[in-house]
Design a protein around this motif. Structure first.
Motif, PDB file in Angstrom:
ATOM      1  N   LYS A   1     -16.040 -22.150   1.912  1.00 56.04           N
ATOM      2  CA  LYS A   1     -17.360 -21.572   2.172  1.00 56.04           C
ATOM      3  C   LYS A   1     -18.131 -21.332   0.873  1.00 56.04           C
TER       4      LYS A   1
ATOM      5  N   HIS B   1     -20.126 -24.468   0.604  1.00 61.16           N
ATOM      6  CA  HIS B   1     -20.935 -24.831   1.767  1.00 61.16           C
ATOM      7  C   HIS B   1     -22.385 -24.409   1.572  1.00 61.16           C
TER       8      HIS B   1
ATOM      9  N   GLN C   1     -25.806 -23.684   3.759  1.00 63.24           N
ATOM     10  CA  GLN C   1     -26.360 -23.493   5.093  1.00 63.24           C
ATOM     11  C   GLN C   1     -27.455 -24.527   5.354  1.00 63.24           C
TER      12      GLN C   1
ATOM     13  N   ALA D   1     -16.789 -22.578  11.213  1.00 63.08           N
ATOM     14  CA  ALA D   1     -16.480 -21.262  10.642  1.00 63.08           C
ATOM     15  C   ALA D   1     -15.022 -21.180  10.212  1.00 63.08           C
TER      16      ALA D   1
ATOM     17  N   LEU E   1     -14.353 -23.409   7.060  1.00 65.46           N
ATOM     18  CA  LEU E   1     -14.922 -22.848   5.836  1.00 65.46           C
ATOM     19  C   LEU E   1     -14.079 -21.714   5.265  1.00 65.46           C
ATOM     20  N   GLU E   2     -13.244 -21.102   6.098  1.00 61.67           N
ATOM     21  CA  GLU E   2     -12.355 -20.046   5.611  1.00 61.67           C
ATOM     22  C   GLU E   2     -11.106 -20.613   4.940  1.00 61.67           C
TER      23      GLU E   2
END
Length: 398
Positions: free
Chosen positions: A37, A40, A42, A161, A164-165
């Motif tokens: 993340k 990443h 958005q 989600a 990304l962790e």
């Protein structure tokens, strides 16, 4: 390989410091963990302006290796803005390895957009080609597959989600750049060989049309081709083998399912197999427009549900070429249906084909056999480069 260091056994030579099995010489620092993340970006959504032209990184365009140039008026959905050096990771069916580095075109300053099916990672804090190679590795791909939700291939998507962790390990940016450059060179070699392969396929397709429409003929051959019924020139081999499907045929079925040739028709696993002989032509009944044909150089068995087996009454190499021509495929497609396209013998048997004399058949067959050989050579080159890349990915990433 003097530019690399390893202990020869793939063992960690620096105690508890985490590092790959194979490194460029001079790099000894441990790789550091980072959550995805942190890389990443958005999505910045864009509603295309009808009068504007865009460079679009669509999912279908990935197979061509080039983004599309498209008018805003032709775009029917919201897109996201992308920048040079962004790395795109496709959410759809991650079994298909789709990773793309955004490269700005030097000949235009058109705005760049991408499908929202791409997850965008920025290359500002990491090397784009290092990140691309990481995302391409089989270990990372297996992780994505563990995060998939959905039923069929076109609906399967990994959960953003959760992915990304995940934590991955990164070397210094200097080492990232060295690794990224290596894999960029390998990818460029693979892309160059694929372009050669595509050109050969295009040449073959053009020759199939020109020769079987008699727009192009070998010098010295002027006699008109004879019109003959399919059942008179093509014999279907009906030898069957009642034994269960072999591992080879199981793999064949899996490949067709994965490639879209089969829509999950697993019941075919229980079907009997058909025996083919040397010089037989095997014609792919499923989705015949894919022109899946094979001239057998050995004897064996194949699924009769998938392959029609033609024993040669014509010159075998000519028959093999004929089964890939439009005049053969058109009647094959007439009864193929839409839900599960499958060529039926009846339409082929009743159709009429134009056939040259035996010596011209032989020349035509040899021409297409040579093209097949060149195609096979290019395919082997691509396969060898892909295997080399896979081996390097396994050794050069933590």
């Amino acid at each position: 390989m003097s530019d690399y260091t390893t202990d020869g056994k793939g063992q960690n030579t620096m105690g508890k410091k985490l590092q790959p099995k194979l490194r460029f010489r001079g790099f000894t620092d441990a790789w550091e963990p980072r959550r995805l993340k942190s890389l990443h970006r958005q999505p910045l959504l864009v509603s295309p302006v009808p009068s504007q032209t865009y460079i679009s990184w669509s999912v279908p365009a990935f197979s061509t290796g080039e983004p599309e140039i498209v008018k805003g008026s032709e775009i029917e959905s919201v897109k996201q803005s992308v920048n040079s050096s962004d790395v795109l990771l496709c959410r759809i069916n991650p079994r298909i390895n789709r990773v793309w580095v955004v490269e700005a075109r030097k000949d235009t300053d058109l705005p760049m957009i991408a499908s929202t099916e791409w997850v965008v990672f920025t290359g500002h804090n990491s090397d784009s080609y290092f990140l691309s190679a990481l995302f391409t590795s089989s270990r990372f791909r297996n992780m994505l597959l563990s995060e998939v939700a959905g039923v069929t291939g076109s609906q399967k998507r990994f959960q953003i989600a959760s992915v990304l962790e995940r934590q991955e390990y990164f070397p210094t940016q200097i080492e990232q750049a060295r690794i990224g450059l290596l894999f960029a060179k390998v990818d460029n070699l693979i892309a160059a060989e694929k372009r050669k392969l595509d050109l050969l396929k295009q040449k073959k397709k053009a020759l199939l049309h020109q020769i079987f429409e008699q727009k192009l003929r070998f010098k010295g051959y002027n006699n008109p081709w004879e019109r003959r019924k399919g059942s008179d020139i093509i014999h279907v081999r009906k030898e069957t083998n009642s034994k269960p499907l072999t591992d080879t045929v199981d793999i064949e079925l899996e490949n067709l399912i994965e490639g879209g040739g089969l829509q999950g028709d697993i019941s075919l696993r229980t079907a009997s197999t058909s025996v083919f002989r040397e010089h037989d032509t095997l014609f792919g009944r499923l989705r015949p427009y894919l022109r899946k044909c094979w001239l057998a150089d050995i004897s064996g068995v194949k699924s009769g549900e998938i392959w029609a087996l033609f024993s040669p009454t014509l010159k075998s190499e000519f028959l093999y070429a004929l089964t890939q021509s439009a005049q053969f495929l058109n009647p094959a497609l007439q009864t193929a249906g839409t839900k599960m396209p499958r060529a039926e013998w009846k339409a082929i048997a009743e159709a009429c084909f134009t056939i040259p004399e035996t010596d011209e058949q032989e020349k035509i067959g040899q021409l297409f056999r040579q093209l097949e050989h060149l195609t096979a050579v290019e395919t082997r080159k691509i396969d060898l480069l892909s295997v080399k890349k896979k081996a390097l990915l396994q050794k050069m990433f933590v």
